[in-house]
Design an enzyme around this catalytic site. Structure first.
Site, PDB file in Angstrom:
ATOM      1  N   HIS A 159       1.923   4.673  -3.025  1.00 38.61           N
ATOM      2  CA  HIS A 159       2.024   5.928  -3.097  1.00 38.61           C
ATOM      3  C   HIS A 159       3.050   6.610  -3.656  1.00 38.61           C
ATOM      4  O   HIS A 159       2.987   7.549  -4.562  1.00 38.61           O
ATOM      5  CB  HIS A 159       1.979   6.533  -1.386  1.00 38.61           C
ATOM      6  CG  HIS A 159       0.645   6.227  -0.835  1.00 38.61           C
ATOM      7  ND1 HIS A 159      -0.667   6.727  -1.362  1.00 38.61           N
ATOM      8  CD2 HIS A 159       0.262   5.741   0.286  1.00 38.61           C
ATOM      9  CE1 HIS A 159      -1.515   6.625  -0.602  1.00 38.61           C
ATOM     10  NE2 HIS A 159      -0.978   6.001   0.646  1.00 38.61           N
ATOM     11  N   HIS A 213       0.905  -1.243  -0.006  1.00 39.31           N
ATOM     12  CA  HIS A 213      -0.050  -0.122   0.079  1.00 39.31           C
ATOM     13  C   HIS A 213       0.920   1.221  -0.087  1.00 39.31           C
ATOM     14  O   HIS A 213       0.740   2.266  -0.742  1.00 39.31           O
ATOM     15  CB  HIS A 213      -0.896  -0.001   1.101  1.00 39.31           C
ATOM     16  CG  HIS A 213      -1.565   1.404   1.570  1.00 39.31           C
ATOM     17  ND1 HIS A 213      -2.747   1.674   1.264  1.00 39.31           N
ATOM     18  CD2 HIS A 213      -1.109   2.445   2.147  1.00 39.31           C
ATOM     19  CE1 HIS A 213      -3.173   2.451   1.549  1.00 39.31           C
ATOM     20  NE2 HIS A 213      -2.115   3.509   2.157  1.00 39.31           N
ATOM     21  N   GLU A 214       1.731   1.215   0.961  1.00 35.83           N
ATOM     22  CA  GLU A 214       2.618   2.450   1.005  1.00 35.83           C
ATOM     23  C   GLU A 214       3.468   2.486  -0.107  1.00 35.83           C
ATOM     24  O   GLU A 214       3.642   3.925  -0.804  1.00 35.83           O
ATOM     25  CB  GLU A 214       3.399   2.323   2.321  1.00 35.83           C
ATOM     26  CG  GLU A 214       2.927   2.430   3.604  1.00 35.83           C
ATOM     27  CD  GLU A 214       1.982   3.793   3.861  1.00 35.83           C
ATOM     28  OE1 GLU A 214       2.442   5.018   3.246  1.00 35.83           O
ATOM     29  OE2 GLU A 214       0.791   3.727   4.215  1.00 35.83           O
ATOM     30  N   GLU A 264      -5.883   7.049  -1.130  1.00 38.39           N
ATOM     31  CA  GLU A 264      -5.883   6.084   0.071  1.00 38.39           C
ATOM     32  C   GLU A 264      -6.652   4.665  -0.406  1.00 38.39           C
ATOM     33  O   GLU A 264      -5.982   3.855  -0.535  1.00 38.39           O
ATOM     34  CB  GLU A 264      -6.515   6.431   1.322  1.00 38.39           C
ATOM     35  CG  GLU A 264      -5.599   7.543   1.901  1.00 38.39           C
ATOM     36  CD  GLU A 264      -4.166   6.975   2.333  1.00 38.39           C
ATOM     37  OE1 GLU A 264      -3.890   5.626   2.564  1.00 38.39           O
ATOM     38  OE2 GLU A 264      -3.111   8.024   2.037  1.00 38.39           O
TER      39      GLU A 264
END
Length: 316
Positions: free
Chosen positions: A154, A150-151, A228
């Site tokens: 970004h 997920h991170e 997100e």
């Protein structure tokens, strides 16, 4: 602004994020046009105030873009670690980067009981991934891999750049509010007879800036929530384990709810970066503060991950 990685795009979310950025652009153009119109009817010194705010806001934006990694690590009290110091963590990062076909970021650990993580940096080559000791101790390997995926999404999708550009208007508006306020507060008594129009002009600039700041603030928060959701989706698809990311979200949210409020307040400056917001959540509060939040509600994120799980199951 997608990077050339194997992270899956989401056309629906991309369209909504593009529309939000377009609306921010319209607000910016209208704001500048209005300020120019006001400037044409006012003293040159007030035009200088607007120019000063634009230059200062641009400086803040450039500084935050180029030094976001250093600022975030310092705020979190994190230190970079080598593969020898944190072999398991580095191993997970290596696997995710190999899956995504992207450069490996620097890896840091923050000694904090709050389970969380963030990634920042102006591009993939300058990125840093930070996880807390609370997160490492709480999650299983597959769950931690989901959070890291997920991170790094970004980073792959250049979210720091996107949010910095989006925030520029709000920064300029905030500066004009403050400058105009103090200009009216302390400048009135020193005005000559020919400058009497300057005070109402400053008041108009301040009122316009307040409205622009409020609108841009809400649009930025909306964009942040979209990004997100996009990171959840692309991270889950990359690892192929939405259930692991879902489990991590539940554990992290429950863990954050156990952290004392005073400790969460010290972590609030990093909320926009965090995997999950540093705040105590309950259903009533979440429903009332959704439009002001940097993250979607836990229920929304879990529901979206359930959809991805069903899509993957149908494709097998």
């Amino acid at each position: 602004m997608a990077a050339r990685t194997r992270y899956a795009p989401d056309r629906g979310l991309t369209a909504r994020m593009t529309a939000t950025m377009f609306l921010l652009g319209l607000v910016f153009v209208a704001f500048i046009a209005l300020i120019i119109g006001i400037g044409a009817a006012t003293h040159a010194s007030d035009a200088v105030i607007v120019l000063f705010a634009l230059i200062l806001g641009g400086g803040f934006a450039i500084g935050s873009l180029f030094y976001s990694d250093k600022i975030a690590l310092s705020t979190a009290g994190a230190v970079e670690v080598t593969p020898q110091q944190a072999p398991q963590l580095h191993g997970i990062v290596d696997r995710v980067c190999a899956l995504a076909d992207m450069p490996k970021p620097r890896v840091a650990i923050a000694n904090s009981p709050m389970p969380n993580a963030f990634a920042t940096g102006r591009n993939a080559d300058k990125a840093v991934l930070c996880v807390t000791t609370g997160l490492i101790n709480m999650l299983e390997t597959e769950e931690l891999e989901g959070v890291i995926a997920h991170e790094l999404s970004h980073v792959a999708h250049k979210d720091v750049q996107v949010m910095t550009i989006a925030s520029f208007l709000a920064v300029v508006a905030a500066l004009l509010i403050r400058i105009s306020f103090y200009g009216e507060l302390f400048g009135g008594g020193r005005r000559s007879g020919n400058d009497q129009n300057s005070l109402p002009i400053l008041a108009i600039i301040m009122l316009v800036s307040i409205v622009v700041y409020a609108v841009s603030f809400l649009l930025i928060r909306l964009l942040s929530r979209y990004r997100e959701l996009a990171a959840d989706r692309s991270g889950a698809l990359l690892t192929g384990q939405p259930s692991a990311l879902k489990s991590a979200l539940i554990k992290v949210s429950q863990g954050i709810n156990k952290i004392p409020t005073k400790d969460l307040r010290t972590a609030e400056p990093l909320n926009a970066f965090f995997f999950a917001p540093a705040a105590h959540l309950n259903a009533k509060a979440a429903s009332l503060s959704t439009i002001f939040s940097t993250h979607p509600s836990l229920e929304r994120r879990l529901a979206e991950l359930d959809k991805i799980q069903r899509q993957l199951s149908q494709g097998q």
